[in-house]
Design a protein around this motif. Structure first.
Motif, PDB file in Angstrom:
ATOM      1  N   GLU A   1     -74.507 -15.369   6.728  1.00  9.43           N
ATOM      2  CA  GLU A   1     -74.349 -14.793   7.968  1.00  9.43           C
ATOM      3  C   GLU A   1     -74.586 -15.271   9.279  1.00  9.43           C
ATOM      4  N   ARG A   2     -75.862 -15.332   8.909  1.00  6.93           N
ATOM      5  CA  ARG A   2     -76.785 -15.658   9.907  1.00  6.93           C
ATOM      6  C   ARG A   2     -76.314 -16.911  10.641  1.00  6.93           C
ATOM      7  N   ALA A   3     -76.079 -18.200   9.924  1.00  8.79           N
ATOM      8  CA  ALA A   3     -75.550 -19.627  10.531  1.00  8.79           C
ATOM      9  C   ALA A   3     -74.125 -19.158  11.355  1.00  8.79           C
ATOM     10  N   ALA A   4     -73.613 -18.664  10.253  1.00 11.28           N
ATOM     11  CA  ALA A   4     -71.653 -18.467  11.301  1.00 11.28           C
ATOM     12  C   ALA A   4     -72.423 -17.349  12.666  1.00 11.28           C
ATOM     13  N   ARG A   5     -73.664 -16.482  12.613  1.00  6.77           N
ATOM     14  CA  ARG A   5     -73.663 -16.521  14.482  1.00  6.77           C
ATOM     15  C   ARG A   5     -74.175 -17.404  15.559  1.00  6.77           C
ATOM     16  N   ARG A   6     -74.985 -18.802  14.385  1.00  6.11           N
ATOM     17  CA  ARG A   6     -75.515 -19.189  15.616  1.00  6.11           C
ATOM     18  C   ARG A   6     -74.711 -20.752  16.077  1.00  6.11           C
TER      19      ARG A   6
ATOM     20  N   PRO B   1     -67.141 -27.047  10.719  1.00  4.77           N
ATOM     21  CA  PRO B   1     -66.830 -26.963   9.234  1.00  4.77           C
ATOM     22  C   PRO B   1     -67.472 -26.248   8.063  1.00  4.77           C
ATOM     23  N   LEU B   2     -67.278 -25.720   7.315  1.00  3.04           N
ATOM     24  CA  LEU B   2     -67.824 -24.888   6.334  1.00  3.04           C
ATOM     25  C   LEU B   2     -68.859 -25.445   5.816  1.00  3.04           C
ATOM     26  N   LEU B   3     -69.262 -26.862   5.760  1.00  2.99           N
ATOM     27  CA  LEU B   3     -70.450 -27.361   5.461  1.00  2.99           C
ATOM     28  C   LEU B   3     -71.712 -27.356   5.956  1.00  2.99           C
ATOM     29  N   GLU B   4     -70.994 -27.330   8.060  1.00  2.00           N
ATOM     30  CA  GLU B   4     -72.436 -27.239   8.557  1.00  2.00           C
ATOM     31  C   GLU B   4     -72.762 -25.796   8.938  1.00  2.00           C
TER      32      GLU B   4
END
Length: 280
Positions: A246-251, A257-260
């Motif tokens: 969740e934190r990565a998705a916000r950044r 891509p999902l991989l990133e």
């Protein structure tokens, strides 16, 4: 544009490109396919790769239009485990890389003059495996041509190759028992390949049983705990991973891509640099 090194008129120079089963080396193989038609593609097969890796190599062979040479070590993992007296490989003692990857590669090349094409991207700050043999010269087409992660993804998409299936839960290629796996990736292995997870557990328990009998040092695949202890913490590990995702998705920018997102989230758990040979 990468310039292909020219051979001395009186000498034949081999052009070789190693595939790890990962996205970067696959993209480089596609990128160089028409630029260097005489390219020899190889894969150092430890015999302990994920099924998804073998499937991906088969797909890649079809796209390249030529076989990928499988290089196998003369002695398998069990032999070297015995040689190293039950010491499991680790980030500090990478005997698996040396004996199952590097030695087979250098034996295959022998004394031939060779140019080795290495899949280091322009946005990476690492070297990968560089042979110290004087007859092997490394070149870095992606770095030279400014190709970054987005460029790699574009090459794979345009070629219809896509990503290996293991990228749904794991961001690195390598053996099923690779000690560079993050905690959540071990959980992923247990879910998707319980037989392979159990084999990794058996290796761990065997060496530790022998260590206990001889009052020696105990070894684990994942630093700080055994695989059974790790799996017993599944809920804690998964909760931490969900929060990291969740934190990565916000950044990260939308529509990435999902991989990133996965890679960024897993790096919160463990930022140990991956194997320079296996992770390309």
């Amino acid at each position: 544009m990468t310039s292909v090194p020219k051979a001395h008129p009186s000498r034949k120079v081999r052009h070789v490109l190693g595939l790890s089963g990962g996205k970067d080396s696959a993209a480089l193989a596609i990128y160089m396919r028409d630029r260097v038609p005489e390219m020899e593609y190889f894969f150092c097969d430890t015999g302990a790769e994920l099924p998804e890796t073998y499937e991906y190599l088969t797909r890649l062979e079809a796209a390249l239009g030529k076989p990928i040479v499988r290089l196998n070590a003369e002695r398998d993992f069990d032999h070297w485990l015995q040689v190293y007296q039950g010491t499991l490989p680790s980030p500090q003692i990478r005997w698996c890389t040396k004996n199952l990857k590097i030695k087979p590669l250098e034996a295959w090349i022998g004394d031939d003059e060779a140019i080795s094409y290495v899949a280091i991207r322009a946005d990476e700050n690492r070297l990968g495996y560089i042979s110290t043999k004087p007859n092997i010269t490394a070149v870095f087409p992606f770095r030279d041509d400014g190709i970054d992660k987005d460029g790699v993804m574009r090459i794979l998409d345009e070629a219809g190759i896509g990503l290996p299936a293991y990228y749904e839960w794991r961001t690195r290629s390598g053996c099923y028992f690779c000690f560079f796996q993050r905690k959540h990736e071990w959980v992923g292995l247990a879910d998707r390949h319980p037989d392979l997870f159990e084999k990794a557990v058996q290796y761990e328990e065997k060496v530790n049983y022998e260590a206990t009998a001889m009052q020696g040092r105990k070894y684990t695949w994942s630093q700080g705990e055994s695989l059974r202890e790790l799996l017993a913490r599944r809920e804690e590990i998964e909760a931490k991973h969900r929060a990291a995702m969740e934190r990565a998705a916000r950044r990260i920018k939308p529509n990435r891509p999902l991989l990133e997102v996965l890679s960024d989230a897993l790096d919160e758990d463990d930022d140990t640099p991956p194997c320079a040979v296996c992770h390309l």
